[in-house]
Design an enzyme around this catalytic site. Structure first.
Site, short mmCIF file in Angstrom:
data_model
loop_
_atom_site.label_atom_id
_atom_site.label_comp_id
_atom_site.label_asym_id
_atom_site.label_seq_id
_atom_site.Cartn_x
_atom_site.Cartn_y
_atom_site.Cartn_z
N LYS A 152 0.83 -1.21 0.00
CA LYS A 152 0.00 0.00 0.00
C LYS A 152 0.87 1.26 0.00
O LYS A 152 0.65 2.18 -0.78
CB LYS A 152 -0.93 0.03 1.24
CG LYS A 152 -1.79 -1.20 1.41
CD LYS A 152 -2.62 -1.14 2.68
CE LYS A 152 -1.85 -1.13 3.97
NZ LYS A 152 -1.15 -2.40 4.31
N ARG A 203 -9.38 1.07 9.22
CA ARG A 203 -8.92 -0.28 9.54
C ARG A 203 -9.90 -1.02 10.42
O ARG A 203 -9.69 -2.19 10.71
CB ARG A 203 -7.62 -0.15 10.31
CG ARG A 203 -6.37 -0.59 9.59
CD ARG A 203 -5.25 -0.29 10.54
NE ARG A 203 -4.08 -1.04 10.28
CZ ARG A 203 -3.04 -0.58 9.58
NH1 ARG A 203 -3.07 0.60 9.02
NH2 ARG A 203 -1.97 -1.32 9.45
N ARG A 248 12.13 -6.38 5.08
CA ARG A 248 11.95 -4.94 4.85
C ARG A 248 12.77 -4.09 5.81
O ARG A 248 12.95 -4.42 6.98
CB ARG A 248 10.48 -4.56 5.03
CG ARG A 248 10.27 -3.05 4.92
CD ARG A 248 8.84 -2.64 4.87
NE ARG A 248 8.11 -3.01 6.06
CZ ARG A 248 6.84 -2.69 6.25
NH1 ARG A 248 6.16 -2.05 5.32
NH2 ARG A 248 6.24 -3.06 7.36
N ARG A 285 11.68 -1.92 11.21
CA ARG A 285 10.59 -1.56 12.12
C ARG A 285 10.45 -2.62 13.21
O ARG A 285 10.58 -3.81 12.95
CB ARG A 285 9.28 -1.45 11.33
CG ARG A 285 9.08 -0.11 10.69
CD ARG A 285 7.95 -0.05 9.71
NE ARG A 285 6.68 -0.64 10.12
CZ ARG A 285 5.56 -0.59 9.39
NH1 ARG A 285 5.56 0.03 8.22
NH2 ARG A 285 4.46 -1.15 9.80
N ARG A 317 0.07 -8.97 13.67
CA ARG A 317 -0.53 -8.04 12.68
C ARG A 317 -1.43 -8.79 11.71
O ARG A 317 -2.49 -8.28 11.32
CB ARG A 317 0.58 -7.31 11.91
CG ARG A 317 1.24 -6.23 12.74
CD ARG A 317 2.61 -5.89 12.20
NE ARG A 317 2.58 -5.14 10.95
CZ ARG A 317 3.62 -5.05 10.12
NH1 ARG A 317 4.74 -5.68 10.40
NH2 ARG A 317 3.52 -4.33 9.03
P1 AP5 Z 1 4.93 -1.61 1.80
O1 AP5 Z 1 4.63 -0.74 0.64
O2 AP5 Z 1 5.67 -1.03 2.95
O3 AP5 Z 1 3.58 -2.36 2.30
P2 AP5 Z 1 2.38 -1.83 3.18
O4 AP5 Z 1 1.15 -2.45 2.64
O5 AP5 Z 1 2.42 -0.34 3.29
O6 AP5 Z 1 2.76 -2.54 4.55
P3 AP5 Z 1 2.82 -1.96 6.04
O7 AP5 Z 1 3.63 -2.95 6.85
O8 AP5 Z 1 3.24 -0.53 6.07
O9 AP5 Z 1 1.34 -2.06 6.43
P4 AP5 Z 1 0.71 -2.13 7.80
O10 AP5 Z 1 -0.70 -2.04 7.39
O11 AP5 Z 1 1.05 -3.29 8.65
O12 AP5 Z 1 1.43 -0.96 8.62
P5 AP5 Z 1 1.12 0.57 8.87
O13 AP5 Z 1 2.37 1.31 8.77
O14 AP5 Z 1 -0.06 1.00 8.08
O15 AP5 Z 1 5.72 -2.89 1.23
C1 AP5 Z 1 6.18 -3.90 2.12
C2 AP5 Z 1 7.54 -4.43 1.63
O16 AP5 Z 1 7.32 -5.11 0.40
C3 AP5 Z 1 8.59 -3.33 1.32
O17 AP5 Z 1 9.87 -3.81 1.62
C4 AP5 Z 1 8.45 -3.10 -0.19
O18 AP5 Z 1 9.65 -2.63 -0.75
C5 AP5 Z 1 8.09 -4.50 -0.66
N1 AP5 Z 1 7.24 -4.51 -1.84
C6 AP5 Z 1 6.23 -3.63 -2.16
N2 AP5 Z 1 5.67 -3.98 -3.33
C7 AP5 Z 1 6.30 -5.12 -3.75
C8 AP5 Z 1 6.14 -5.97 -4.87
N3 AP5 Z 1 5.24 -5.72 -5.84
N4 AP5 Z 1 6.96 -7.05 -4.96
C9 AP5 Z 1 7.90 -7.30 -4.01
N5 AP5 Z 1 8.10 -6.53 -2.92
C10 AP5 Z 1 7.29 -5.45 -2.78
O19 AP5 Z 1 0.66 0.51 10.40
C11 AP5 Z 1 1.59 0.20 11.43
C12 AP5 Z 1 0.88 0.18 12.76
O20 AP5 Z 1 0.33 1.48 13.06
C13 AP5 Z 1 -0.32 -0.77 12.88
O21 AP5 Z 1 0.06 -2.11 13.15
C14 AP5 Z 1 -1.07 -0.12 14.04
O22 AP5 Z 1 -0.44 -0.38 15.26
C15 AP5 Z 1 -0.91 1.36 13.75
N6 AP5 Z 1 -1.97 1.88 12.86
C16 AP5 Z 1 -1.82 2.39 11.62
N7 AP5 Z 1 -3.00 2.75 11.11
C17 AP5 Z 1 -3.93 2.46 12.05
C18 AP5 Z 1 -5.35 2.59 12.09
N8 AP5 Z 1 -6.04 3.10 11.05
N9 AP5 Z 1 -5.99 2.17 13.19
C19 AP5 Z 1 -5.31 1.67 14.27
N10 AP5 Z 1 -3.97 1.51 14.29
C20 AP5 Z 1 -3.28 1.91 13.18
MG MG Z 2 2.73 1.01 4.85
#
Ligand code: AP5
Ligand code: MG
Length: 213
Positions: free
Chosen positions: A13, A85, A124, A157, A168
């Site tokens: 994403k 979410r 990552r 991270r 997660r």
């Molecule tokens: P990346 O683009 O980083 O993936 P992502 O979907 O953004 O994954 P996240 O881990 O950021 O999602 P998340 O939902 O767990 O965490 P968030 O930060 O939102 O890609 C991942 C990896 O794959 C990278 O290394 C990239 O290079 C690679 N990649 C990408 N595309 C690829 C492809 N096509 N092929 C191969 N490799 C590829 O949230 C973190 C925490 O914050 C949550 O756990 C929670 O505690 C809190 N939080 C955030 N939002 C909320 C909310 N709305 N409500 C409550 N808590 C929240």
């Molecule tokens: Mg992300």
């Protein structure tokens, strides 16, 4: 335009939202990135959020809703990444948009199988300043620990460690899969298989969004 990018942890994403924001000028709103900035700043919200985030659990809805509320009507258009979410967050988003006379234009679901997600997250690293993601196996920064884009410190991270990854995935199934059903029942979800190269995923995403951007 308001577009919601949904998908499990590691689905890509953030990677795709960054690209789409660069090519369209839309504002990229990642609640994860905003929360990590609060943690780095040592704010009250950051101190509260850190424990939840490190364990891979969600930060309580009320904090998320007040953090994001003021940005969702940005006139440049908004790419929502990681929000809503929970069903409570989705209902609150509907209410805020309705009050602003706005709506959701598209919800895109990134489908990736679990083994691939775990592989991506386990290798990552991210820039602690600009949040650019790297893959330590296939796409590492040119200089170890230094972001190619901004020179910031590249770190692993806390929630990309094995126990937190497991949590997660479970939390996503329990609390975020119902949000997909919430939007599917209104016929608003476009599905993309988000595997293949990031370029090919971007192509699929652009098609799913259509000519509106
Ligand atoms: P990346 O683009 O980083 O993936 P992502 O979907 O953004 O994954 P996240 O881990 O950021 O999602 P998340 O939902 O767990 O965490 P968030 O930060 O939102 O890609 C991942 C990896 O794959 C990278 O290394 C990239 O290079 C690679 N990649 C990408 N595309 C690829 C492809 N096509 N092929 C191969 N490799 C590829 O949230 C973190 C925490 O914050 C949550 O756990 C929670 O505690 C809190 N939080 C955030 N939002 C909320 C909310 N709305 N409500 C409550 N808590 C929240
Ligand atoms: Mg992300």
């Amino acid at each position: 335009m308001r577009i919601i990018l949904m998908g499990p942890p590691g689905a890509g994403k953030g990677t795709q939202a960054r690209r789409l924001s660069e090519s369209t000028g839309m504002k990229h709103l990642s609640t994860g990135d905003l929360l990590r900035a609060e943690v780095t700043a040592g704010s009250e919200l950051g101190l509260l959020a850190k424990g939840f985030m490190d364990r891979g659990e969600y930060v309580p809805d009320s904090h998320i809703i007040s953090m994001i509320h003021k940005s969702i009507a940005d006139p440049a258009g908004v790419l929502l990444d990681g929000f809503p979410r929970t069903v409570v967050q989705a209902e609150s988003l509907d209410e805020s948009l309705e009050n602003a006379g706005l709506g959701i234009d598209k919800v895109v679901h990134f489908a990736v199988d679990t083994d691939e997600l775990v592989n991506r997250l386990s290798s990552r690293a991210v820039c602690s300043d600009c949040q650019t993601p790297y893959n330590l196996v296939s796409d590492a920064p040119s200089k170890e620990g230094v972001c190619d884009k901004c020179g910031g410190l590249v770190i692993v991270r806390e929630d990309d460690k094995p126990e937190a990854i497991k949590t997660r995935m479970c939390v996503y199934e329990e609390q975020t899969a119902p949000v997909l059903d919430y939007y599917r029942s209104r016929g608003e979800v476009s599905e993309i298989i988000a595997t293949g190269t990031p370029d090919s995923v971007f192509e699929k995403l652009s098609q799913a969004i259509g000519s509106g951007v």
